[in-house]
Write a protein that holds these residues in place. Structure first.
Motif, PDB file in Angstrom:
ATOM      1  N   GLY A 142       0.827  61.612 -12.612  1.00 39.84           N
ATOM      2  CA  GLY A 142       0.003  60.429 -12.868  1.00 39.84           C
ATOM      3  C   GLY A 142      -1.486  60.691 -12.862  1.00 39.84           C
ATOM      4  O   GLY A 142      -2.267  59.781 -13.173  1.00 39.84           O
ATOM      5  N   ARG A 147      -0.875  58.056 -15.162  1.00 38.32           N
ATOM      6  CA  ARG A 147      -0.214  56.962 -14.453  1.00 38.32           C
ATOM      7  C   ARG A 147       1.229  56.747 -14.919  1.00 38.32           C
ATOM      8  O   ARG A 147       2.043  57.656 -14.877  1.00 38.32           O
ATOM      9  CB  ARG A 147      -1.073  55.703 -14.548  1.00 38.32           C
ATOM     10  N   GLU A 148       1.553  55.517 -15.386  1.00 40.23           N
ATOM     11  CA  GLU A 148       2.939  55.181 -15.758  1.00 40.23           C
ATOM     12  C   GLU A 148       3.482  56.073 -16.869  1.00 40.23           C
ATOM     13  O   GLU A 148       4.696  56.256 -17.001  1.00 40.23           O
ATOM     14  CB  GLU A 148       3.040  53.713 -16.193  1.00 40.23           C
ATOM     15  N   ASP A 185      -0.084  54.098  -7.577  1.00 41.09           N
ATOM     16  CA  ASP A 185       0.299  54.484  -8.944  1.00 41.09           C
ATOM     17  C   ASP A 185       1.790  54.838  -9.019  1.00 41.09           C
ATOM     18  O   ASP A 185       2.358  55.449  -8.118  1.00 41.09           O
ATOM     19  CB  ASP A 185      -0.543  55.635  -9.498  1.00 41.09           C
TER      20      ASP A 185
END
Length: 328
Positions: A142, A147-148, A185
């Protein structure tokens, strides 16, 4: 290769002498892909040299410390250029670009499949190899504003490794926290959820380190191992942090050993940016950031090495006593 392995042999012998019993090493996807057989042979030679000095290895297979796509260049084989005066050996590094998402070859579907193939092959080959202490499947998931975006890859790395039933634990470290020491996160939280052992990074001062340890113990009922620390400029000081890890029974892998062409004793470039914009309120640029020794094997600070030897010896003696009680 022969010259490199001689240097590895010399440096790991030196590390063993002062109390090191494990090292963490990043494996290159590009070398695996384009020099496949040679890569596997060289890695096995590396493991053999480490084992000769009673040092186990924690391989790292994925990495989210990245630069933006506009700056990305495919690595080239041969002598590696480096920039003088820059942490990491390159003027353009992942630490400089925290306003633009980093680019990974995992973003390309065909390359992602090859990455998963690398994880499967290497873990399968060494699934019962006692020279490997654990698998660090993904470095700082991340990071670089991914991140995602990294969550599916973290899951796939763990699925690929877990399917081979390795005897070693699987892990991927948390590295970013809120003011209360809570990891944030999605990617790193998923990594912690999937990990057998909680590994974590932190380069902050003594108080923030204690805060994070306390929170990780509260959140996860699993052993803790710090796989990146030592940042003297930010007051992550060996004389304070290493004894703390001993008391808290936390394993630790500091960043850096003997300073070299990667120049990791120098500050990250973003720290200079903080200084130049008046935001560097408590940074001490007089100090080395990472690394323990000069290139001539003289210690940066002899007292630090004495502390490592002292607590490594205490840990070994305690382990042998406890092992004796268990055996009896």
């Amino acid at each position: 290769h022969n010259a490199v392995i001689k240097t590895v042999d010399k440096e790991l012998a030196f590390a063993s002498e002062i109390g090191f019993n494990s090292i963490r090493v990043f494996l290159s996807y590009h070398v695996w892909k384009y020099q496949h057989d040679g890569f596997l042979d060289r890695f096995d030679n590396f493991l053999a040299v480490a084992d000769k000095h009673n040092i186990s290895v924690m391989p790292v297979l994925g990495n989210d410390c990245l630069i933006p796509k506009g700056l990305y260049k495919m690595p080239e084989f041969g002598p590696q250029p480096f920039d003088l005066g820059y942490h990491g050996g390159h003027a353009k590094s992942c630490h400089d670009h925290q306003t633009e998402q980093g680019y990974s070859l995992l973003d390309e579907p065909s390359e992602a499949l090859k990455h998963y193939e690398m994880v499967e092959e290497i873990v399968k080959k060494h699934a019962n190899d006692k020279r490997i202490i654990m698998w660090d499947l993904f470095n700082e998931p991340g990071n670089s504003l991914r991140r995602e975006k990294s969550v599916p890859h973290v899951i796939k790395y763990f699925e690929a490794a877990r399917s081979l039933n390795p005897s070693q634990p699987l892990t991927a470290g948390v590295w970013c926290y809120d003011e209360k020491g809570v990891p944030n996160d999605a990617a790193q939280l998923k990594a912690a959820e999937l990990s057998d052992i909680i590994t974590w990074h932190h380069y902050g001062d003594w108080i923030s380190t204690i805060t994070i340890i306390d929170k990780l113990k509260e959140m996860y009922d699993r052993p803790l191992i710090n796989t990146e620390w030592l940042h003297r400029i930010q007051h992550n000081d060996l004389k304070m942090i290493f004894p703390l890890f001993y008391l808290e029974k936390i394993g630790s892998y500091n960043w850096g050993f003997i300073t070299g062409k990667t120049q990791t004793n120098l500050p990250w470039q973003n720290l200079w940016y903080l200084y130049e914009t008046g935001q560097a309120k408590s940074l001490d640029f007089r100090l080395w950031q990472h690394d323990l020794f000069h290139q001539n094997y003289k210690p940066y600070d002899p007292e630090e090495i004495d502390i490592i030897k002292y607590f490594a010896r205490m840990s070994k003696e305690k382990y042998e006593r406890n092992k004796g009680l268990t055996d009896s």
